[in-house]
Design a protein around this motif. Structure first.
Motif: not given
Length: 100
Positions: A43-47, A70-73
């Motif tokens: 999961i990638a979370r924006r700050f 991970l590769s898609m992110l």
């Protein structure tokens, strides 16, 4: 993932980055692998950092997927022109990297 879906994610990241910049804030995305509240993969979370506090505040924005995400992110963030910062030894063990 289809090219259209990937393009939609890239566009979403670009818009969020732009809006943060327009508000005078620095936006970054931290990628986690199986944190306690997301045991299903990445999961990638924006700050955002701004307002003179120097404190990163979590936003409601995130991108998530299973163990193969991970590769898609990385593809999304690279296409959006972001730069990868490797994890620091002080980071929580679930942190993979941060994109700015």
């Amino acid at each position: 993932m289809s090219d259209d879906a990937l393009d939609d994610l890239i566009q979403m990241v670009l818009v969020e980055q732009y809006e943060a910049t327009q508000a005078g804030k620095l936006s970054h995305w931290t990628v986690y692998h199986r944190p306690g509240d997301w045991p299903d993969g990445y999961i990638a979370r924006r700050f955002e950092v701004g307002g003179g506090t120097g404190v990163a505040v979590a936003t409601k924005s995130n991108l998530a997927g299973g163990d193969s995400a991970l590769s898609m992110l990385r593809q999304v963030f690279e296409a959006a022109g972001l730069v990868c910062l490797t994890r620091s030894p002080e980071d929580h063990e679930s942190v993979v990297e941060t994109w700015m």
